[in-house]
Design a protein around this motif. Structure first.
Motif, PDB file in Angstrom:
ATOM      1  N   MET A  54       0.799  -1.217   0.000  1.00 41.71           N
ATOM      2  CA  MET A  54       0.000   0.000   0.000  1.00 41.71           C
ATOM      3  C   MET A  54       0.834   1.271   0.000  1.00 41.71           C
ATOM      4  SD  MET A  54      -2.927  -1.150   2.762  1.00 41.71           S
ATOM      5  CE  MET A  54      -3.845   0.386   2.695  1.00 41.71           C
ATOM      6  N   MET A  55       2.154   1.154   0.172  1.00 44.78           N
ATOM      7  CA  MET A  55       2.980   2.349   0.358  1.00 44.78           C
ATOM      8  C   MET A  55       4.202   2.435  -0.557  1.00 44.78           C
ATOM      9  SD  MET A  55       2.050   4.568   2.832  1.00 44.78           S
ATOM     10  CE  MET A  55       3.459   5.186   3.756  1.00 44.78           C
ATOM     11  N   ASN A  56       4.604   1.335  -1.164  1.00 48.02           N
ATOM     12  CA  ASN A  56       5.860   1.328  -1.918  1.00 48.02           C
ATOM     13  C   ASN A  56       5.835   2.240  -3.133  1.00 48.02           C
ATOM     14  OD1 ASN A  56       6.897  -0.520  -0.167  1.00 48.02           O
ATOM     15  ND2 ASN A  56       6.942  -2.234  -1.613  1.00 48.02           N
ATOM     16  N   SER A  57       6.987   2.698  -3.547  1.00 48.15           N
ATOM     17  CA  SER A  57       7.124   3.393  -4.823  1.00 48.15           C
ATOM     18  C   SER A  57       6.834   2.413  -5.955  1.00 48.15           C
ATOM     19  CB  SER A  57       8.543   3.939  -4.988  1.00 48.15           C
ATOM     20  OG  SER A  57       8.830   4.900  -4.006  1.00 48.15           O
ATOM     21  N   GLY A  58       5.973   2.829  -6.892  1.00 45.84           N
ATOM     22  CA  GLY A  58       5.692   2.002  -8.057  1.00 45.84           C
ATOM     23  C   GLY A  58       4.842   0.793  -7.783  1.00 45.84           C
ATOM     24  N   THR A  59       4.071   0.800  -6.693  1.00 45.09           N
ATOM     25  CA  THR A  59       3.363  -0.408  -6.292  1.00 45.09           C
ATOM     26  C   THR A  59       2.275  -0.825  -7.267  1.00 45.09           C
ATOM     27  OG1 THR A  59       2.173  -1.458  -4.455  1.00 45.09           O
ATOM     28  CG2 THR A  59       1.745   0.879  -4.823  1.00 45.09           C
ATOM     29  N   ALA A  60       1.709   0.090  -8.036  1.00 49.91           N
ATOM     30  CA  ALA A  60       0.674  -0.269  -9.006  1.00 49.91           C
ATOM     31  C   ALA A  60       1.250  -0.733 -10.331  1.00 49.91           C
ATOM     32  CB  ALA A  60      -0.263   0.914  -9.248  1.00 49.91           C
ATOM     33  N   GLY A  61       2.551  -0.549 -10.532  1.00 51.42           N
ATOM     34  CA  GLY A  61       3.154  -0.856 -11.815  1.00 51.42           C
ATOM     35  C   GLY A  61       2.974   0.237 -12.849  1.00 51.42           C
ATOM     36  N   PHE A  62       2.371   1.356 -12.456  1.00 49.07           N
ATOM     37  CA  PHE A  62       2.150   2.452 -13.394  1.00 49.07           C
ATOM     38  C   PHE A  62       3.427   3.245 -13.649  1.00 49.07           C
ATOM     39  CE2 PHE A  62      -2.639   3.321 -13.713  1.00 49.07           C
ATOM     40  CZ  PHE A  62      -2.927   1.971 -13.580  1.00 49.07           C
ATOM     41  N   CYS A 115      -8.461   6.789 -13.877  1.00 48.54           N
ATOM     42  CA  CYS A 115      -9.485   5.970 -13.228  1.00 48.54           C
ATOM     43  C   CYS A 115      -8.956   4.564 -12.963  1.00 48.54           C
ATOM     44  CB  CYS A 115     -10.738   5.905 -14.087  1.00 48.54           C
ATOM     45  SG  CYS A 115     -11.536   7.492 -14.324  1.00 48.54           S
ATOM     46  N   ALA A 116      -8.153   4.052 -13.890  1.00 55.37           N
ATOM     47  CA  ALA A 116      -7.588   2.710 -13.721  1.00 55.37           C
ATOM     48  C   ALA A 116      -6.727   2.627 -12.476  1.00 55.37           C
ATOM     49  CB  ALA A 116      -6.766   2.332 -14.954  1.00 55.37           C
ATOM     50  N   PHE A 117      -6.115   3.735 -12.083  1.00 61.22           N
ATOM     51  CA  PHE A 117      -5.228   3.712 -10.925  1.00 61.22           C
ATOM     52  C   PHE A 117      -5.979   3.298  -9.667  1.00 61.22           C
ATOM     53  CE2 PHE A 117      -2.853   5.820  -7.435  1.00 61.22           C
ATOM     54  CZ  PHE A 117      -1.660   5.151  -7.596  1.00 61.22           C
ATOM     55  N   PHE A 118      -7.174   3.868  -9.450  1.00 63.51           N
ATOM     56  CA  PHE A 118      -7.972   3.464  -8.292  1.00 63.51           C
ATOM     57  C   PHE A 118      -8.293   1.974  -8.365  1.00 63.51           C
ATOM     58  CE2 PHE A 118      -9.432   7.946  -9.015  1.00 63.51           C
ATOM     59  CZ  PHE A 118      -8.964   8.501  -7.833  1.00 63.51           C
ATOM     60  N   TRP A 119      -8.825   1.565  -9.500  1.00 63.43           N
ATOM     61  CA  TRP A 119      -9.300   0.188  -9.681  1.00 63.43           C
ATOM     62  C   TRP A 119      -8.167  -0.815  -9.482  1.00 63.43           C
ATOM     63  CZ3 TRP A 119     -14.490  -0.595 -10.654  1.00 63.43           C
ATOM     64  CH2 TRP A 119     -14.890  -1.899 -10.929  1.00 63.43           C
ATOM     65  N   ASN A 120      -7.059  -0.563 -10.160  1.00 65.84           N
ATOM     66  CA  ASN A 120      -5.922  -1.498 -10.081  1.00 65.84           C
ATOM     67  C   ASN A 120      -5.406  -1.663  -8.668  1.00 65.84           C
ATOM     68  OD1 ASN A 120      -6.126  -1.303 -12.872  1.00 65.84           O
ATOM     69  ND2 ASN A 120      -3.925  -1.450 -13.158  1.00 65.84           N
ATOM     70  N   GLN A 121      -5.239  -0.533  -7.993  1.00 66.58           N
ATOM     71  CA  GLN A 121      -4.637  -0.604  -6.677  1.00 66.58           C
ATOM     72  C   GLN A 121      -5.518  -1.382  -5.701  1.00 66.58           C
ATOM     73  OE1 GLN A 121      -0.993   1.717  -5.768  1.00 66.58           O
ATOM     74  NE2 GLN A 121      -1.640  -0.336  -6.173  1.00 66.58           N
TER      75      GLN A 121
END
Length: 565
Positions: A54-62, A115-121
């Motif tokens: 929930m906190m790492n840099s780049g955690t979503a892969g975006f 919008c994908a950022f919310f969903w993905n995470q």
């Protein structure tokens, strides 16, 4: 940093779908399948990986896929939602503001990453939690105390995620872009720990009642499993469970008051408000947490970056320096003192319309830089570094009036990102419970008188003694405005306020004579902004036949709000 982030390829279920049940464990997020089979402590390792995820840099892969530097977990989500409200002013370079699409109402449709950022995470975190729940299995007489604690925490995490998703995506009426009434009451697909791949590919948006029953069921179990546990602020605790219940019930109370009670659930608006008041007070009466003091709020080394330095934080997240970059990190975007980040260039600050409403006796006014205020600022760093902050240096512009001083670099280190960026992030403070209680009581037998009494007590006891709203002639609507003013001051930048604005149908005002908000973001709305009904990303409806686009999606709000002139 705008349209270059348009999703230009068909995104598969493995990347975006809530139905992704075959994901591998992310590096740094949890253990591998092999580790799971080889150690008795696998559950503990898996659970400890959740805060990192929930906190790492780049955690979503975006960051790696799209070069998006706003990819730093739940603090980034909170930055995005705050950017859709009224109280952030970008006082410096907009080009360095990675949340500009939300701020300027651009690229908000299903084809874009915003919008994908919310969903993905959220669904990535749900997948990790479901893995833990699957491993623990059904609780019985053989389930150990440690396993009950782990399962209780996992259920609390899952409730947090789904409550956020439900409130982000459930469409609410607004005057600018009202959704089709046929989708009112729809939230997001529910992914349980035992879902099959076939089910995940045909999983519709859950109705509000089904979603909240699911959330409250998780919280009831979490309450039972955590009742004898002693967890620090970095883990979900019994107090956090009470806080999540208070959040859920206050949402239901307001929703049913506005939209009417459902025929599929026997809960009324009043009953929901009663439960919100009950659980918020229960969290307070545990006497484990007290509101931040002025010294804690303003501490240049631990202000809003160290949950162990105060008794306010019910729940927060820590981050390891090994999992951080210099730029893809929360403090790099939030702290105007940290010379290694973006905030020294964006000069992230407060809308002066809010600032001007704060009483000079209120120490919360010190959250923003104002050289005209008769107050001895405590800056992080050395005296030389403080001079650089105020007057500028090769690393930063001179300090701008109203720029943020609220979120300090860890240990006050403004030079070394490996230290300064390793800052905690609050998920829930005890102060929120006081505000939920007063909002709930407004709609119960005590009514306006009781609500005003609670607001007076909180501000006088914990913020400044001369406050008194009881002398103001108030309607319920006027009280909500005053309560929200104090809540905006209290929680500015923390990611709490989005849900309040949406629930209470509050408008935003950025455009006015003398505004310090950039011209490209001077939006005013009467009531809700259409941006607050987050659009479901294309990757989901392409892989999940249970959601038909556009009929069952929220309408695209991109550039639908007229700029003030």
């Amino acid at each position: 940093m705008k349209n270059i982030f348009k999703i230009s390829l068909i995104l598969t279920a493995a990347i975006l779908s809530s139905g992704c049940i075959k994901e591998t464990f992310p590096k740094g997020g949890t253990v591998t399948k092999e580790q799971l089979e080889s150690t008795d402590k696998a559950l503990t390792y898996m659970l400890s990986g959740i805060p990192a995820a929930m906190m790492n840099s780049g955690t979503a892969g975006f960051a790696s896929t799209y070069g998006y530097h706003g990819d730093f977990g739940i603090p980034a989500i909170h930055f995005a939602t705050e950017s859709m409200l009224e109280d952030i002013a970008v006082l410096g370079e907009m080009g360095y503001y990675w949340f500009g699409a939300y701020y300027q109402n651009t690229s908000q449709g299903s084809d874009y990453i915003w919008c994908a950022f919310f969903w993905n995470q959220y669904y990535k975190w749900i997948k990790l939690i479901n893995d833990i729940i699957n491993v623990v299995g059904e609780v019985d007489g053989d389930t150990s105390k440690e396993e009950r604690n782990i399962l209780g925490q996992a259920l609390a995490y899952r409730a947090l995620y789904y409550l956020d998703l439900a409130r982000l995506y459930e469409p609410k009426p607004n005057k600018i872009l009202p959704p089709d009434p046929s989708i009112y009451g729809l939230t997001v697909p529910i992914i349980k720990e035992d879902i099959t791949e076939a089910q995940s590919k045909n999983n519709p948006r859950a109705p509000r009642e089904e979603m909240y029953q699911f959330i409250l069921s998780d919280l009831d179990k979490a309450e039972e499993y955590l009742k004898d546990a002693t967890n620090s602020y970095t883990s979900p605790s019994l107090t956090a469970v009470y806080g999540l219940k208070a959040r859920a019930y206050i949402e239901l109370g307001a929703t049913y008051a506005e939209m009417g009670n459902p025929s599929t659930w026997d809960m009324t608006s009043r009953e929901a408000y009663e439960q919100a008041a009950y659980y918020s007070r229960k969290a307070i009466d545990m006497n484990l947490h007290t509101p931040l003091t002025q010294a804690e709020w303003e501490n240049p080394k631990s202000g809003f970056n160290d949950g162990s330095a105060n008794k306010s934080w019910i729940w927060g997240l820590t981050v390891s320096p090994e999992n951080l970059s210099n730029l893809i990190a929360n403090i790099a975007h939030r702290s105007c003192e940290a010379i290694y980040g973006y905030a020294v260039w964006t000069q992230y600050g407060v809308n002066q319309a809010l600032y001007n409403q704060i009483n000079d006796e209120d120490f919360r006014k010190h959250s923003w830089y104002d050289p005209d205020l008769d107050y001895a600022y405590q800056f992080a760093g050395s005296a030389e570094e403080q001079m650089g902050f105020v007057y500028g240096s090769m690393y930063n512009y001179p300090a701008a009036k109203y720029e943020s001083l609220k979120f300090r670099p860890a240990d006050g280190n403004v030079m070394d990102y490996t230290v300064g960026n390793a800052a905690d992030w609050p998920l829930m403070r005890i102060e929120e419970m006081y505000f939920i209680e007063m909002e709930a009581q407004l709609h119960l037998d005590g009514g306006l008188e009781k609500a005003r009494e609670l607001l007076n007590e909180f501000i006088q006891d914990y913020r400044y003694q001369s406050y008194d709203c009881s002398t103001i002639t108030m309607t319920e609507e006027a009280f909500i405005k005053e309560m929200m003013l104090q809540k905006r001051i209290e929680f500015w930048g923390e990611g709490i306020l989005f849900f309040d604005y949406k629930r209470l149908d509050q408008g935003i005002t950025r455009g006015y004579s003398g505004t310090n908000v950039p011209a490209t973001a001077t939006f005013n709305t009467e009531g809700r902004s259409p941006q607050w009904n987050i659009v479901i990303t294309r990757g989901e409806y392409q892989s999940n036949k249970g959601i038909r686009h556009p009929e069952q999606n929220n309408p695209d709000p991109t550039e639908k709000i007229t700029l003030w002139k």
